[in-house]
Write a protein that holds these residues in place. Structure first.
Motif, PDB file in Angstrom:
ATOM      1  N   MET A  80       0.870  -1.192   0.123  1.00  0.00           N
ATOM      2  CA  MET A  80       0.039  -0.070   0.184  1.00  0.00           C
ATOM      3  C   MET A  80       0.716   1.299   0.061  1.00  0.00           C
ATOM      4  SD  MET A  80      -3.124   0.831   2.536  1.00  0.00           S
ATOM      5  CE  MET A  80      -3.841  -0.681   2.154  1.00  0.00           C
ATOM      6  N   ASP A  81       0.431   2.222  -0.993  1.00  0.00           N
ATOM      7  CA  ASP A  81       1.418   3.434  -0.969  1.00  0.00           C
ATOM      8  C   ASP A  81       1.300   4.386   0.157  1.00  0.00           C
ATOM      9  OD1 ASP A  81       1.899   2.514  -3.670  1.00  0.00           O
ATOM     10  OD2 ASP A  81       0.964   4.317  -4.394  1.00  0.00           O
ATOM     11  N   ARG A  82       2.662   5.105   0.315  1.00  0.00           N
ATOM     12  CA  ARG A  82       2.597   6.010   1.519  1.00  0.00           C
ATOM     13  C   ARG A  82       3.197   7.289   1.021  1.00  0.00           C
ATOM     14  NH1 ARG A  82       6.441   3.049   5.671  1.00  0.00           N
ATOM     15  NH2 ARG A  82       7.158   2.507   3.523  1.00  0.00           N
ATOM     16  N   ILE A  83       3.093   8.373   1.637  1.00  0.00           N
ATOM     17  CA  ILE A  83       3.618   9.807   1.059  1.00  0.00           C
ATOM     18  C   ILE A  83       4.488   9.984   2.525  1.00  0.00           C
ATOM     19  CG2 ILE A  83       3.129  12.118   0.681  1.00  0.00           C
ATOM     20  CD1 ILE A  83       0.931  11.183  -1.055  1.00  0.00           C
ATOM     21  N   ARG A  84       5.757  10.448   2.049  1.00  0.00           N
ATOM     22  CA  ARG A  84       6.701  10.931   3.095  1.00  0.00           C
ATOM     23  C   ARG A  84       7.010  12.368   2.796  1.00  0.00           C
ATOM     24  NH1 ARG A  84      11.816   7.509   3.285  1.00  0.00           N
ATOM     25  NH2 ARG A  84      11.985   8.068   1.182  1.00  0.00           N
ATOM     26  N   ILE A  85       6.723  13.173   3.949  1.00  0.00           N
ATOM     27  CA  ILE A  85       7.211  14.767   3.590  1.00  0.00           C
ATOM     28  C   ILE A  85       8.093  14.901   4.687  1.00  0.00           C
ATOM     29  CG2 ILE A  85       5.880  16.844   4.012  1.00  0.00           C
ATOM     30  CD1 ILE A  85       3.302  14.651   4.036  1.00  0.00           C
ATOM     31  N   ARG A  86       9.332  15.790   4.157  1.00  0.00           N
ATOM     32  CA  ARG A  86      10.054  16.629   5.271  1.00  0.00           C
ATOM     33  C   ARG A  86       9.733  17.615   5.047  1.00  0.00           C
ATOM     34  NH1 ARG A  86      14.222  13.066   6.653  1.00  0.00           N
ATOM     35  NH2 ARG A  86      14.473  11.082   5.307  1.00  0.00           N
ATOM     36  N   GLY A  87       9.255  18.213   6.344  1.00  0.00           N
ATOM     37  CA  GLY A  87       8.961  19.701   6.494  1.00  0.00           C
ATOM     38  C   GLY A  87       9.672  20.691   6.705  1.00  0.00           C
ATOM     39  N   GLY A  88       9.487  21.923   6.368  1.00  0.00           N
ATOM     40  CA  GLY A  88      10.448  23.019   6.628  1.00  0.00           C
ATOM     41  C   GLY A  88      10.601  24.022   5.440  1.00  0.00           C
ATOM     42  N   ASN A  89      10.057  23.509   4.103  1.00  0.00           N
ATOM     43  CA  ASN A  89      10.558  24.097   2.961  1.00  0.00           C
ATOM     44  C   ASN A  89       9.454  24.986   2.607  1.00  0.00           C
ATOM     45  OD1 ASN A  89      12.694  22.644   2.939  1.00  0.00           O
ATOM     46  ND2 ASN A  89      12.241  21.494   0.863  1.00  0.00           N
ATOM     47  N   ALA A  90       9.537  26.249   2.109  1.00  0.00           N
ATOM     48  CA  ALA A  90       8.506  27.158   1.696  1.00  0.00           C
ATOM     49  C   ALA A  90       8.156  26.575   0.207  1.00  0.00           C
ATOM     50  CB  ALA A  90       8.898  28.612   1.539  1.00  0.00           C
ATOM     51  N   LEU A  91       6.962  27.093   0.218  1.00  0.00           N
ATOM     52  CA  LEU A  91       6.549  26.631  -1.375  1.00  0.00           C
ATOM     53  C   LEU A  91       6.733  28.024  -2.245  1.00  0.00           C
ATOM     54  CD1 LEU A  91       3.343  24.779  -0.554  1.00  0.00           C
ATOM     55  CD2 LEU A  91       5.549  23.821  -1.009  1.00  0.00           C
ATOM     56  N   ASN A  92       7.160  27.854  -3.538  1.00  0.00           N
ATOM     57  CA  ASN A  92       7.143  28.834  -4.505  1.00  0.00           C
ATOM     58  C   ASN A  92       7.037  28.152  -5.819  1.00  0.00           C
ATOM     59  OD1 ASN A  92       8.284  31.436  -2.928  1.00  0.00           O
ATOM     60  ND2 ASN A  92       9.557  29.626  -2.167  1.00  0.00           N
ATOM     61  N   GLY A  93       6.075  28.814  -6.743  1.00  0.00           N
ATOM     62  CA  GLY A  93       5.998  28.416  -7.899  1.00  0.00           C
ATOM     63  C   GLY A  93       4.689  28.439  -8.297  1.00  0.00           C
ATOM     64  N   THR A  94       4.256  27.482  -9.353  1.00  0.00           N
ATOM     65  CA  THR A  94       2.858  27.552  -9.782  1.00  0.00           C
ATOM     66  C   THR A  94       2.171  26.156  -9.794  1.00  0.00           C
ATOM     67  OG1 THR A  94       3.703  29.373 -11.432  1.00  0.00           O
ATOM     68  CG2 THR A  94       1.469  28.076 -12.109  1.00  0.00           C
ATOM     69  N   ILE A  95       1.158  26.140  -9.415  1.00  0.00           N
ATOM     70  CA  ILE A  95       0.462  24.818  -9.454  1.00  0.00           C
ATOM     71  C   ILE A  95      -0.868  24.836 -10.479  1.00  0.00           C
ATOM     72  CG2 ILE A  95      -0.921  23.298  -8.079  1.00  0.00           C
ATOM     73  CD1 ILE A  95       0.663  24.047  -5.716  1.00  0.00           C
ATOM     74  N   PRO A  96      -0.953  23.818 -11.373  1.00  0.00           N
ATOM     75  CA  PRO A  96      -2.025  24.043 -11.926  1.00  0.00           C
ATOM     76  C   PRO A  96      -3.212  23.211 -11.414  1.00  0.00           C
ATOM     77  CG  PRO A  96      -0.509  22.330 -12.980  1.00  0.00           C
ATOM     78  CD  PRO A  96       0.145  23.203 -11.843  1.00  0.00           C
ATOM     79  N   ILE A  97      -4.605  23.682 -11.867  1.00  0.00           N
ATOM     80  CA  ILE A  97      -5.557  23.225 -10.938  1.00  0.00           C
ATOM     81  C   ILE A  97      -6.128  22.102 -11.991  1.00  0.00           C
ATOM     82  CG2 ILE A  97      -7.738  23.730  -9.581  1.00  0.00           C
ATOM     83  CD1 ILE A  97      -5.342  24.210  -8.190  1.00  0.00           C
ATOM     84  N   SER A  98      -6.632  20.953 -11.538  1.00  0.00           N
ATOM     85  CA  SER A  98      -7.358  20.007 -12.278  1.00  0.00           C
ATOM     86  C   SER A  98      -8.863  20.355 -12.391  1.00  0.00           C
ATOM     87  CB  SER A  98      -7.028  18.668 -11.727  1.00  0.00           C
ATOM     88  OG  SER A  98      -5.762  18.362 -11.541  1.00  0.00           O
TER      89      SER A  98
END
Length: 429
Positions: free
Chosen positions: A1-19
Motif C-alpha cells: 500500500m502506497d505511503r507519502i513521505r514529507i520532510r517539512g520546513g520548505n517554503a512553497l514557491n512556484g505555480t500549481i495547475p488546478i485540475s
C-alpha cells in the motif's frame, strides 16, 4: 500500500495547475445515462473515483473512449472522455460497486427518468457521517416515482414517466439537487426545486444539461425551474476547475509560507475560504488565470470558521484549514455543520503535536509553535490531505499511510507540491 513521505520546513514557491473538479466530473459522467447520444467531457481529472465510476457506468452498458491523455510531465490540461449510453443493458447498480463510492448512488435519477426503473444499492464512501438518502427518495417520490427499500437496495419505478412537481428540500443537499436536476430534465411538465444547493458544481451540471437540450433556469440560486423535455441529445462540455483542490493548495501555501500561483482556476468559487485565509495572514490576490497566495515571515493568525453550504466556508476544506490553525498564534474554533463525524483527523493531527479539543461539532484549536513529524494515518479524502499540509510545516519526517484516500480526489499531489519546492515523495508498496 502506497505511503507519502514529507520532510517539512520548505517554503512553497512556484505555480500549481488546478485540475478539473472531481465533484463536478462525477455528476457530469452520470448525466451520460440520460441520452443515447455521446456526451464528451473535457478536463476530466485522473482520479480513483473517476475510474470507479467508469466501471459502474460500464455495468449499465455505457461505453467510453479517452483522448488527450495527460503526458507524464504535463499536468496543465485534463483528459477528454467520450461517454455513450446508447444501450442501457442493466438498471441495477450492485452493492459491490456502489459501496465503494457514495456518488455512484446518483445513477438512480437518470436511470429512472430514461428507463422508468432503477435498482440501486444503498451507498458507501467516506466514513464521515450517515449521510442518509432520504432527500433523494423524497424528491423522486415527489416526481411520481414508486420507491421501495428491500435488502439494502432502493428500487424505484415510474413506468409512465416522471411528472413535474414543486419540491422544497427540507435541508440543502448537493447530491440530491444533482439527482433532481437530472431526473426532472426528462419529466413531463415543469419542476420547481426550492432550497436547492447553490454550489458551482450544480451550475456546471445545469450548463451541461442545457447544452444537451434541457431547459433549466435558476441554477446557482435557491430556486431552480426545469421544463421537462422528451429526450436529451449529446453535447461537449468542459469540466469546471476544482475549487477544493484550489483551496487545499492555497492553504498549503499559507501553511508552508512562500509565493504560489494557482492556475486554471477561479477565486470566486471559494470566496469564503479565501477571505478566511486572508484573515489568517496570507496575502490573497486574483490573477488573470487564477489566484496567488503569499505568506512570507509573518505568523498565522487564529480565525474562527463555520462550515456552511455554498457560498459559505466549504466542509471539504475544514480539515485543511484546521491543519493551518494548529500553527496559529492563539486559539481558533471550527464549527462543522454539514457532517456529524468529520473530525476524525483530529487524533492524527495530535500525533504531530497539535492541541485540539472537541465539544460536539466544535473543534477548539490552540496553536503551537512547532509541529513534529510522525507516522499518521489517513481516514478519509479531505482528512488525508490535511495531514500532508501539517507535514509541510512539521519538523522532521511525516509519513502519511493509507493514501488511497488521497488518490480519490487529488491528482498528482506529490508532483505538484514537489514542483514548488516541497520534499514530498510517494513510496510504493
Amino acid at each position: 500500500m502506497d505511503r507519502i513521505r514529507i520532510r517539512g520546513g520548505n517554503a512553497l514557491n512556484g505555480t500549481i495547475p488546478i485540475s478539473g473538479a472531481k465533484n463536478a466530473t462525477l455528476p457530469l459522467m452520470i448525466a451520460s445515462l440520460l441520452t443515447d447520444d455521446t456526451l464528451t467531457l473535457e478536463n476530466v481529472p485522473h482520479l480513483a473515483d473517476v475510474e470507479q465510476l467508469i466501471r459502474i457506468l460500464g455495468n449499465h452498458g455505457v461505453d467510453y473512449t479517452v483522448s488527450g491523455k495527460r503526458l507524464a510531465h504535463d499536468t496543465s490540461t485534463g483528459r477528454t472522455i467520450h461517454f455513450s449510453a446508447r444501450n442501457i443493458v442493466d438498471t441495477t447498480a450492485p452493492y459491490e460497486l456502489v459501496s465503494k463510492m457514495r456518488a455512484s448512488f446518483w445513477v438512480i435519477g437518470p436511470l429512472l427518468a430514461r428507463m422508468g426503473q432503477a435498482r440501486v444499492s444503498l451507498p458507501g464512501g467516506c466514513a464521515i457521517g450517515t449521510r442518509p438518502v432520504d432527500l433523494f427518495i423524497d424528491g423522486l417520490q415527489a416526481l411520481g416515482a414508486r420507491i421501495d427499500i428491500d435488502g439494502g437496495y432502493v428500487a424505484a419505478e415510474a413506468k409512465g414517466g416522471l411528472i413535474g412537481t414543486r419540491y422544497v428540500f427540507p435541508k440543502v443537499s448537493v447530491g440530491a439537487t444533482h439527482v433532481m436536476l437530472m431526473a426532472a430534465s426528462l419529466a413531463k411538465g415543469e419542476t420547481v426545486i426550492e432550497n436547492a444547493a447553490r454550489e458551482p458544481e450544480i451550475v456546471d451540471l445545469a450548463t451541461c444539461l442545457n447544452a444537451m437540450g434541457a431547459r433549466i433556469e435558476g441554477a446557482g440560486t435557491p430556486t431552480i425551474r426545469i421544463e421537462g423535455v422528451t429526450a436529451l441529445s449529446g453535447a461537449r462540455h468542459r469540466v469546471m476547475p476544482d475549487r477544493i483542490e484550489t483551496g487545499t493548495y492555497a492553504i498549503a501555501a499559507a501553511m508552508a509560507g512562500g509565493d504560489v500561483t494557482l492556475e486554471h482556476t477561479r477565486g470566486d468559487y471559494l470566496q469564503a475560504a479565501l477571505v478566511a485565509l486572508g484573515e489568517a495572514g496570507a496575502e490573497v490576490t486574483a490573477t488573470p488565470n487564477g489566484v496567488r497566495i503569499v505568506r512570507n515571515g509573518g505568523g498565522v493568525h487564529p480565525v474562527d470558521v463555520v462550515t456552511d453550504p455554498f457560498p459559505g466556508f466549504p466542509t471539504d476544506l475544514q480539515a485543511q484549514f484546521m491543519a493551518l490553525m494548529t500553527r496559529a498564534n492563539g486559539v481558533s474554533h471550527i464549527t462543522e455543520t454539514i457532517f456529524e463525524n468529520r473530525f476524525m483527523h483530529v487524533q492524527e493531527l495530535a500525533r504531530l503535536g497539535a492541541k485540539i479539543s472537541l465539544s460536539g461539532q466544535v473543534a477548539r484549536i490552540e496553536g503551537v509553535p512547532r509541529l513534529a513529524g510522525a507516522p499518521v494515518m489517513a481516514t478519509d479524502l479531505r482528512a488525508s490531505v490535511s495531514l500532508v499540509i501539517a507535514g509541510l510545516a512539521a519538523e522532521g519526517e511525516t509519513m502519511v499511510n493509507r493514501v488511497y484516500h488521497l488518490d480519490r480526489g487529488f491528482e498528482r499531489l506529490e508532483e505538484k507540491l514537489s514542483a514548488c519546492g516541497a520534499e514530498v515523495e510517494r513510496i510504493s508498496g
